[in-house]
Every structure is written in structure tokens, then in C-alpha cells.
Motif scaffolding. Structure first.
Motif, PDB file in Angstrom:
ATOM      1  N   UNK A  53      16.896   6.889  10.348  1.00  0.00           N
ATOM      2  CA  UNK A  53      16.345   7.543  11.535  1.00  0.00           C
ATOM      3  C   UNK A  53      15.081   6.868  12.054  1.00  0.00           C
ATOM      4  N   UNK A  54      14.697   5.746  11.449  1.00  0.00           N
ATOM      5  CA  UNK A  54      13.603   4.962  12.012  1.00  0.00           C
ATOM      6  C   UNK A  54      12.272   5.058  11.312  1.00  0.00           C
ATOM      7  N   UNK A  55      12.212   5.675  10.134  1.00  0.00           N
ATOM      8  CA  UNK A  55      10.942   5.758   9.416  1.00  0.00           C
ATOM      9  C   UNK A  55      10.410   4.364   9.109  1.00  0.00           C
ATOM     10  N   UNK A  56       9.145   4.174   9.348  1.00  0.00           N
ATOM     11  CA  UNK A  56       8.499   2.890   9.061  1.00  0.00           C
ATOM     12  C   UNK A  56       8.406   2.666   7.558  1.00  0.00           C
ATOM     13  N   UNK A  57       8.028   3.708   6.849  1.00  0.00           N
ATOM     14  CA  UNK A  57       7.914   3.644   5.394  1.00  0.00           C
ATOM     15  C   UNK A  57       8.285   4.992   4.796  1.00  0.00           C
ATOM     16  N   UNK A  58       8.765   4.973   3.552  1.00  0.00           N
ATOM     17  CA  UNK A  58       9.085   6.188   2.818  1.00  0.00           C
ATOM     18  C   UNK A  58       8.394   6.113   1.460  1.00  0.00           C
ATOM     19  N   UNK A  59       7.613   7.144   1.155  1.00  0.00           N
ATOM     20  CA  UNK A  59       6.911   7.253  -0.124  1.00  0.00           C
ATOM     21  C   UNK A  59       7.546   8.396  -0.901  1.00  0.00           C
ATOM     22  N   UNK A  60       7.787   8.200  -2.199  1.00  0.00           N
ATOM     23  CA  UNK A  60       8.517   9.216  -2.965  1.00  0.00           C
ATOM     24  C   UNK A  60       7.824   9.524  -4.277  1.00  0.00           C
ATOM     25  N   UNK A  61       8.090  10.731  -4.785  1.00  0.00           N
ATOM     26  CA  UNK A  61       7.676  11.102  -6.135  1.00  0.00           C
ATOM     27  C   UNK A  61       8.917  11.488  -6.947  1.00  0.00           C
ATOM     28  N   UNK A  62       8.778  11.389  -8.255  1.00  0.00           N
ATOM     29  CA  UNK A  62       9.857  11.768  -9.156  1.00  0.00           C
ATOM     30  C   UNK A  62       9.439  11.551 -10.588  1.00  0.00           C
ATOM     31  N   UNK A  63      10.254  12.057 -11.494  1.00  0.00           N
ATOM     32  CA  UNK A  63       9.905  11.989 -12.915  1.00  0.00           C
ATOM     33  C   UNK A  63      10.615  10.859 -13.640  1.00  0.00           C
ATOM     34  N   UNK A  64      11.833  10.531 -13.223  1.00  0.00           N
ATOM     35  CA  UNK A  64      12.660   9.559 -13.931  1.00  0.00           C
ATOM     36  C   UNK A  64      12.353   8.138 -13.441  1.00  0.00           C
ATOM     37  N   UNK A  65      11.812   7.250 -14.320  1.00  0.00           N
ATOM     38  CA  UNK A  65      11.436   5.905 -13.869  1.00  0.00           C
ATOM     39  C   UNK A  65      12.628   5.064 -13.411  1.00  0.00           C
ATOM     40  N   UNK A  66      13.785   5.258 -14.030  1.00  0.00           N
ATOM     41  CA  UNK A  66      14.972   4.501 -13.631  1.00  0.00           C
ATOM     42  C   UNK A  66      15.411   4.904 -12.225  1.00  0.00           C
ATOM     43  N   UNK A  67      15.415   6.221 -11.961  1.00  0.00           N
ATOM     44  CA  UNK A  67      15.802   6.699 -10.639  1.00  0.00           C
ATOM     45  C   UNK A  67      14.766   6.317  -9.582  1.00  0.00           C
ATOM     46  N   UNK A  68      13.490   6.281  -9.967  1.00  0.00           N
ATOM     47  CA  UNK A  68      12.459   5.849  -9.027  1.00  0.00           C
ATOM     48  C   UNK A  68      12.672   4.398  -8.618  1.00  0.00           C
ATOM     49  N   UNK A  69      13.041   3.557  -9.584  1.00  0.00           N
ATOM     50  CA  UNK A  69      13.329   2.161  -9.263  1.00  0.00           C
ATOM     51  C   UNK A  69      14.541   2.066  -8.337  1.00  0.00           C
ATOM     52  N   UNK A  70      15.533   2.921  -8.584  1.00  0.00           N
ATOM     53  CA  UNK A  70      16.720   2.937  -7.725  1.00  0.00           C
ATOM     54  C   UNK A  70      16.346   3.318  -6.294  1.00  0.00           C
ATOM     55  N   UNK A  71      15.386   4.241  -6.149  1.00  0.00           N
ATOM     56  CA  UNK A  71      14.952   4.642  -4.815  1.00  0.00           C
ATOM     57  C   UNK A  71      14.264   3.485  -4.091  1.00  0.00           C
ATOM     58  N   UNK A  72      13.563   2.630  -4.827  1.00  0.00           N
ATOM     59  CA  UNK A  72      12.980   1.445  -4.201  1.00  0.00           C
ATOM     60  C   UNK A  72      14.085   0.532  -3.700  1.00  0.00           C
ATOM     61  N   UNK A  73      15.167   0.443  -4.477  1.00  0.00           N
ATOM     62  CA  UNK A  73      16.309  -0.366  -4.043  1.00  0.00           C
ATOM     63  C   UNK A  73      16.942   0.211  -2.779  1.00  0.00           C
ATOM     64  N   UNK A  74      16.821   1.544  -2.604  1.00  0.00           N
ATOM     65  CA  UNK A  74      17.406   2.206  -1.434  1.00  0.00           C
ATOM     66  C   UNK A  74      16.480   2.182  -0.223  1.00  0.00           C
ATOM     67  N   UNK A  75      15.261   1.680  -0.408  1.00  0.00           N
ATOM     68  CA  UNK A  75      14.372   1.547   0.739  1.00  0.00           C
ATOM     69  C   UNK A  75      13.017   2.214   0.617  1.00  0.00           C
ATOM     70  N   UNK A  76      12.729   2.887  -0.516  1.00  0.00           N
ATOM     71  CA  UNK A  76      11.416   3.507  -0.678  1.00  0.00           C
ATOM     72  C   UNK A  76      10.337   2.426  -0.765  1.00  0.00           C
ATOM     73  N   UNK A  77       9.253   2.630  -0.052  1.00  0.00           N
ATOM     74  CA  UNK A  77       8.156   1.664  -0.022  1.00  0.00           C
ATOM     75  C   UNK A  77       7.277   1.788  -1.255  1.00  0.00           C
ATOM     76  N   UNK A  78       7.035   3.032  -1.682  1.00  0.00           N
ATOM     77  CA  UNK A  78       6.131   3.298  -2.795  1.00  0.00           C
ATOM     78  C   UNK A  78       6.666   4.464  -3.604  1.00  0.00           C
ATOM     79  N   UNK A  79       6.597   4.360  -4.924  1.00  0.00           N
ATOM     80  CA  UNK A  79       7.028   5.449  -5.797  1.00  0.00           C
ATOM     81  C   UNK A  79       5.848   5.932  -6.638  1.00  0.00           C
ATOM     82  N   UNK A  80       5.797   7.241  -6.870  1.00  0.00           N
ATOM     83  CA  UNK A  80       4.733   7.854  -7.664  1.00  0.00           C
ATOM     84  C   UNK A  80       5.378   8.752  -8.700  1.00  0.00           C
ATOM     85  N   UNK A  81       5.071   8.543  -9.959  1.00  0.00           N
ATOM     86  CA  UNK A  81       5.650   9.384 -11.005  1.00  0.00           C
ATOM     87  C   UNK A  81       4.904  10.710 -11.105  1.00  0.00           C
ATOM     88  N   UNK A  82       5.656  11.774 -11.276  1.00  0.00           N
ATOM     89  CA  UNK A  82       5.050  13.092 -11.491  1.00  0.00           C
ATOM     90  C   UNK A  82       4.711  13.306 -12.961  1.00  0.00           C
TER      91      UNK A  82
END
Length: 315
Positions: free
Chosen positions: A153-182
Motif C-alpha cells: 500500500x506504499x509504506x516507506x518503511x515498516x518497523x516491527x516488534x516480536x518475540x521470536x528472533x527467527x520470525x523477526x528475521x523472516x519479517x526483514x526478508x518480507x520487507x520490514x526495515x527494523x525489528x525490535x525484540x519484546x
């Protein structure tokens, strides 16, 4: 026919015989379901903890799904009767034809996840090109789809939080700019949130966790000097139903705190979304451009699927 049947609230659905439904008018179409998703909403409703109830019990599970018509074409539809069965009724006026090649399980799981992600972005977030989106609790099925839809939908950047480090890395592969562990001390989490804003000021928050993580986000927002208006959308409450919000924050910041769900959406929003966007997203998914990690179970393993939700039932 065989079906996934709930006998009493608070119990698991069972694989058993159930009377085959019969159309009552021209618009009701008898179809052969081939896939239906087990969603958190299904689980909560069957537990008797949702504000909507079944008209009567026992009842066949499966609010929606993919079915085959007599001409062998495949459609997605909401069920008039439960879709986790060998036969079901749908309204032929509202069905969506699937493109050839699209996986039935993916097609069954997408619509509900889209309501909690893409529809929230469009209808409640009014997302526009260049927005920076912050997603709290993005490692779940709907959250990970929200990352992908925000980019679409045109987001310039997407920042995400989550607990699972493997899934957080997967989110970077899907386009997340920055990940933050909870999974860190509260003070460290708050500092990371502040640094993330200073690095890339976000103007739209989707929250699937609520509870304590939301309170930490609120604390971070209290310390931040806003560079733009900020809309905070509550969608899920996996971490708790209640939070404390200082009234001073709402008075001193350009912050809008809202929710996205059945009651907060325009009554026609879901229907309009399905008519306007679902076909294009099915085509997009059919090109391999959407990723969803789905666990699939046969109909006779409905009890196992229920406790493994989110999952897909293959019929």
C-alpha cells in the motif's frame, strides 16, 4: 455428511456425522468445501468468550472457506452453514472465483487475515504512500501479512516488534526495515522504541498485543517529541485486555487512539473490501508475492487443528 461439530461451548469440535444442509432459496448454493481456516475468532467463539454466539448447538464450524462448484470452479465465500464439512451452503451473490493455480489453503486463510491487516490499514489507518508503519506483535499470521500489505500500500518503511528472533528475521526478508525484540527488559525496549522513532518517525501503529507491551509503547510516546500526527490502532489483545493511558499524553500529543474490529468498522466495510480488493490480492498471491506460514490438517483431525490455531482444514 462428515463435519467438524461443536456440541457445547468450551469443548473441542469433533469429527462426526451431521445432516446435510438444504438450500432454502435461489441465492443459497450447495457446494463442496475443500479448505477452511481455523482462526482465533473461531476458537474464542467456540469457547463461548466472544460477543457473537451460534444460533444453536450443535453447530458445524468454519465461518468461511474455499469450495468447489458443480462446474469444478473454485470460489471463496462466507458460509451460510459451517464450511468445515463435506457440504455447505453459501450465498452465490457474494462468492469470489479463485484464479487457477492459487493454493486453496492460502485462499481460505487470506481473507480473515486481510481484515485484520489490510482493511485496518485502509479503512482505519487511511494509509497513504510514504507512511511509516509500526507493527506491534508482527510475528503472528496476521501481523506478518500486515508487513507485506503495508509495503504493497506504499509504506516507506515498516518497523516491527516480536518475540521470536527467527520470525523477526523472516519479517526483514518480507520487507520490514527494523525489528525490535519484546524479549528484553522494559527500559531497554522503551529506549529502542524511542530510537526507532528518532531514526524513522512513524505515523501509524498497528497493535496486535495490547497489554503490557502497549503500555511500554505509550511510555515511549510520552517521551518522544512528535514530528507528525500519530494514529494508534488496536487490533488484537494477545498480551492482555487492559492498559493504563495517562490523560496528559492524549492532551499534549497529536495522538489518535482507535480500534479496528467488527464493531468499529462501517457495517458495509468488509463487504465492500471483499468486492473491491479480494480478487486483486488473490491474483497477487497467485504470483507468489505473499507469504503465509500455514499448518494444514485433514477434517478428521479437527481437534488437533483447533489447539494448533491458526491452521487450515483440508476437506
Amino acid at each position: 455428511m462428515k463435519a467438524a461439530v461443536l456440541k457445547n461451548y468450551g469443548t473441542l469440535p469433533e469429527y462426526q456425522e451431521f445432516p446435510e444442509p438444504k438450500p432454502k432459496n435461489y441465492d443459497e448454493l450447495l457446494v463442496t468445501p475443500i479448505a477452511s481456516s481455523v482462526k482465533r475468532l473461531d476458537v474464542i467463539r467456540a469457547a463461548g468468550k466472544h460477543y457473537t454466539k451460534f444460533s444453536e448447538l450443535p453447530a458445524v464450524m468454519g465461518m468461511d472457506g474455499v469450495a468447489k462448484l458443480d462446474n469444478n470452479s473454485r470460489v471463496y465465500a462466507m458460509g451460510i452453514t459451517g464450511m468445515m464439512a463435506e457440504k455447505a451452503l453459501i450465498d452465490q451473490r457474494t462468492m469470489t472465483v479463485l484464479p487457477d493455480g492459487l493454493d486453496a489453503g492460502l485462499a481460505a486463510a487470506l481473507p480473515n487475515a486481510l481484515i485484520g491487516s489490510d482493511l485496518a490499514l485502509l479503512e482505519r489507518g487511511k494509509i497513504k504512500t510514504g507512511d511509516v508503519v509500526f507493527i506491534n506483535g508482527a510475528t503472528g499470521l496476521t501481523g506478518s501479512l500486515a508487513v507485506q500489505m503495508a509495503k504493497l500500500r506504499g509504506a516507506k518503511r515498516v518497523i516491527v516488534t516480536g518475540r521470536d528472533p527467527i520470525k523477526l528475521q523472516h519479517l526483514k526478508d518480507l520487507g520490514a526495515y527494523l525489528t525490535i525484540t519484546t524479549n528484553q527488559p522494559d527500559n531497554s525496549f522503551v529506549k529502542e522504541l524511542i530510537n526507532a522513532y528518532n531514526q524513522s518517525p512513524f505515523n501509524l501503529i498497528l497493535d496486535y498485543l495490547w497489554g503490557h507491551p502497549a503500555e511500554l509503547i505509550i511510555e515511549a510516546l510520552r517521551r518522544i517529541r512528535f514530528l507528525n500526527s500519530l494514529k494508534y490502532i488496536s487490533i488484537g489483545s494477545l498480551a492482555g485486555e487492559g492498559i493504563s493511558v495517562p490523560s496528559q499524553l492524549l492532551r499534549s500529543k497529536d495522538l489518535e487512539l482507535i480500534g479496528s474490529g467488527i464493531g468499529s468498522l462501517d457495517p458495509n466495510a468488509v463487504q465492500v473490501y471483499m468486492q473491491k480488493h479480494l480478487t486483486e490480492i488473490f491474483d497477487y498471491a497467485n504470483q507468489g508475492k505473499l507469504s503465509m506460514e500455514l499448518k494444514s490438517f485433514p477434517l478428521d483431525k479437527i481437534s488437533s487443528a483447533w489447539i494448533s490455531a491458526p491452521a487450515v482444514i483440508a476437506i
